[in-house]
Every structure is written in structure tokens, then in C-alpha cells.
Design a protein around this motif. Structure first.
Motif, short mmCIF file in Angstrom:
data_model
loop_
_atom_site.label_atom_id
_atom_site.label_comp_id
_atom_site.label_asym_id
_atom_site.label_seq_id
_atom_site.Cartn_x
_atom_site.Cartn_y
_atom_site.Cartn_z
N UNK A 100 45.20 37.37 56.18
CA UNK A 100 46.45 36.80 55.72
C UNK A 100 47.29 36.37 56.92
N UNK A 110 56.27 35.48 52.65
CA UNK A 110 55.27 36.47 52.34
C UNK A 110 53.93 36.09 52.96
N UNK A 111 53.02 37.05 53.07
CA UNK A 111 51.68 36.73 53.59
C UNK A 111 50.97 35.74 52.68
N UNK A 112 50.17 34.88 53.27
CA UNK A 112 49.39 33.91 52.51
C UNK A 112 47.94 33.99 52.97
N UNK A 168 47.26 39.51 59.38
CA UNK A 168 46.80 40.79 58.84
C UNK A 168 45.36 40.66 58.38
N UNK A 196 39.61 45.05 40.58
CA UNK A 196 40.70 44.37 41.27
C UNK A 196 40.45 44.44 42.76
N UNK A 197 40.95 43.43 43.44
CA UNK A 197 40.83 43.47 44.88
C UNK A 197 42.01 44.25 45.46
N UNK A 234 43.78 45.88 48.02
CA UNK A 234 43.62 45.66 49.46
C UNK A 234 44.14 46.80 50.30
N UNK A 247 45.32 47.09 54.18
CA UNK A 247 45.68 46.18 55.25
C UNK A 247 45.61 46.86 56.61
N UNK A 248 45.29 46.07 57.63
CA UNK A 248 45.53 46.48 59.00
C UNK A 248 47.02 46.39 59.30
N UNK A 300 47.11 41.46 37.12
CA UNK A 300 47.33 42.46 38.18
C UNK A 300 48.55 42.12 39.02
N UNK A 311 51.36 43.93 42.11
CA UNK A 311 51.41 44.95 43.16
C UNK A 311 52.79 44.97 43.81
N UNK A 355 54.34 46.29 47.56
CA UNK A 355 54.11 46.82 48.91
C UNK A 355 55.44 46.96 49.63
N UNK A 379 51.30 46.52 55.80
CA UNK A 379 51.66 46.56 54.39
C UNK A 379 51.08 47.82 53.75
N UNK A 386 50.74 49.96 50.11
CA UNK A 386 50.82 49.81 48.66
C UNK A 386 51.62 50.95 48.04
N UNK A 407 50.80 49.68 41.65
CA UNK A 407 50.23 48.47 41.09
C UNK A 407 50.04 48.63 39.59
N UNK A 416 47.69 46.98 36.18
CA UNK A 416 46.61 46.14 35.68
C UNK A 416 46.94 45.50 34.35
N UNK A 453 57.47 43.63 49.28
CA UNK A 453 56.69 42.46 48.90
C UNK A 453 56.00 42.71 47.57
N UNK A 512 47.72 38.83 41.09
CA UNK A 512 46.31 38.53 41.32
C UNK A 512 45.65 38.23 39.98
N UNK A 514 45.15 37.88 46.26
CA UNK A 514 46.53 38.22 45.94
C UNK A 514 47.47 37.16 46.49
N UNK A 563 51.47 36.42 47.30
CA UNK A 563 52.67 37.18 47.59
C UNK A 563 53.94 36.38 47.37
N UNK A 564 55.01 37.09 47.00
CA UNK A 564 56.34 36.53 47.06
C UNK A 564 56.85 36.55 48.49
#
Lengths: 114, 111
Positions: free
Chosen positions: A36, A43-45, A89, A99-100, A102, A104-105, B31, B33, B35, B43, B45, B48, B50, B90, B94, B100, B102-103
Motif C-alpha cells: 500500500x 488513506x493507504x491505497x 506499507x 476475508x483478506x 491484513x 501490516x508492516x 467486510x 474494518x 484501524x 496500522x 486492526x 472488523x 463481516x 482509518x 472490502x 481493502x 481505505x478512507x
């Protein structure tokens, strides 16, 4: 317990150079590895993603290299540009839960200087 | 194009207040989430969901709760805000076999 370790924390690269960010993971069940990109105030993309059935994926100037045996993957940005300056990231997930979800690093702040 | 909208970009609240952070997505994703993002920590979590009225704890749920009464809306609630909850929050949504989205985040300050 950190499951995805990312390095370096920050990186300064000259315009036109190659930026390299590395990640290592612990959970062998992970089967999806996205990167990302996040600009300030945004936000991250999703930038690019890879699955473990291939060792490399390239999209334009961005390449993911994946080493399953070493449990490592990296992002290479070729011909880095000032517009690439952002926080990157890496992440990992497994799809077994439907679901994915995630992990994150901690992120790498990249600065590309003219 | 997927749009995830967080109701506030900046929010300042006082310790002990009950705080609501709202997130709406327009793609009928199941889905969603929440964060929090802190410098040097990446980030993490919080919760979340479903499905409507369904929620699961993430890695750092303490001090937070969530609500999902409608599919498009996922709310994060700080029951009694504390200064260590000052952070960037954030929201993401998904869809099936999609990444995913994000906003742009809510920067929350607790004084």
C-alpha cells in the motif's frame, strides 16, 4: 508479536534511482502480499500485490519480488520520482477466513530528492 | 470506483467523553474494518465486521466498541476517551476477492 517486519523505516533516494523496501513474514499460511502507498492526508491505497505462486510481479516502475523459502518479499521502485515520495506499507494475509484480514508492516517513509 | 467516507477529518474531544467515528462505503461491501495508525507502529486492526450486526475483535480492541446496523455504515465507539487514544483512525471496506479500500482517516485528539 509482530508477524510482518518491514525495513527500512525511512529511505532517501535520488531521482532516477532504485528504491528497495523489504518485508519478512512468519506465518506460512499467508497467501496474499499487497503493498500500500500512502500520501500525507490520505488513506493507504493498494499499489501492487502478489501471491506465492509467482516469484515476481511487475506493474510499470513497481516490482514485487517474492522468496517463499526465505519468507521475504520486497518492493522495488525503478527510476524513482519525487512524486513517489510517500509512506509504503507491506502487508500479508490468508484467505482462509473468507476475508483478506491484513497484517501490516510498520511502514517505510520514502523521500525522493531531485 | 469505491468510495469510503469518514465523517470527520479532524476531531478534538475531552477525556471521559463518548466518541463516535462514522464510516460509510458505497459499494455494498460486506467486510468493513477499523484501524488506528500511529507513527512507527503502522496500522493496527481494532475491529472488523463481516456482516450487519456482526463484529469481530482485532488486535487492539480494548477501550473500543463498534456498531454495524446497516451494511454501508460501520461506526467505531470510544466508550470513555483517554489520551492514549489520540491517533489517526482509518476505516476500510472490502468486497469479494478485492483489496481493502481505505478512507482518508480521522485524526482524533483527546485532551
Amino acid at each position: 508479536q509482530q508477524q510482518v517486519k518491514q525495513s527500512p523505516q525511512s529511505l532517501i533516494v535520488q531521482k532516477g534511482g532504485i528504491s528497495i523496501i523489504n518485508c519478512a513474514y512468519e506465518n506460512t499460511a499467508f497467501d496474499y502480499f499487497p503493498w500500500y502507498q500512502q500520501f500525507p492526508g490520505k488513506g493507504p491505497a493498494l499499489l501492487i500485490a502478489i501471491r506465492p505462486d509467482v516469484s515476481e510481479k511487475k506493474e510499470g516502475r513497481f516490482t514485487i519480488s517474492f522468496n517463499k523459502s526465505a519468507k521475504q518479499f520486497s518492493l522495488h521502485i525503478m527510476d524513482s520520482q519525487p512524486g513517489d515520495s510517500a509512506t509504503y506499507f507491506c502487508a500479508a494475509s490468508y484467505s482462509g477466513a473468507g476475508s483478506y484480514q491484513l497484517t501490516f508492516g510498520k511502514g517505510t517513509k520514502l523521500s525522493v530528492i531531485p | 470506483d469505491v468510495k469510503v467516507t469518514q465523517s470527520s477529518r479532524y476531531l478534538v474531544k475531552r477525556t471521559g467523553e463518548k466518541v463516535f467515528l462514522e464510516c460509510v462505503q458505497d459499494m455494498d461491501h460486506e467486510n468493513m474494518f477499523w484501524y488506528r495508525q500511529d507513527p512507527g507502529l503502522g496500522l493496527r486492526l481494532i475491529y472488523f465486521s463481516y456482516d450487519v450486526k456482526m463484529k469481530e475483535k482485532g488486535d487492539i480492541p480494548e477501550g473500543y466498541s463498534v456498531s454495524r446496523e446497516k451494511k454501508e455504515r460501520f461506526s467505531l465507539i470510544l466508550e470513555s476517551a483517554s489520551t492514549n487514544q489520540t491517533s489517526m483512525y482509518l476505516c476500510a471496506s472490502e468486497g469479494p476477492n478485492q483489496p481493502q479500500h481505505f478512507g482518508d482517516g480521522t485524526r482524533l485528539s483527546i485532551l
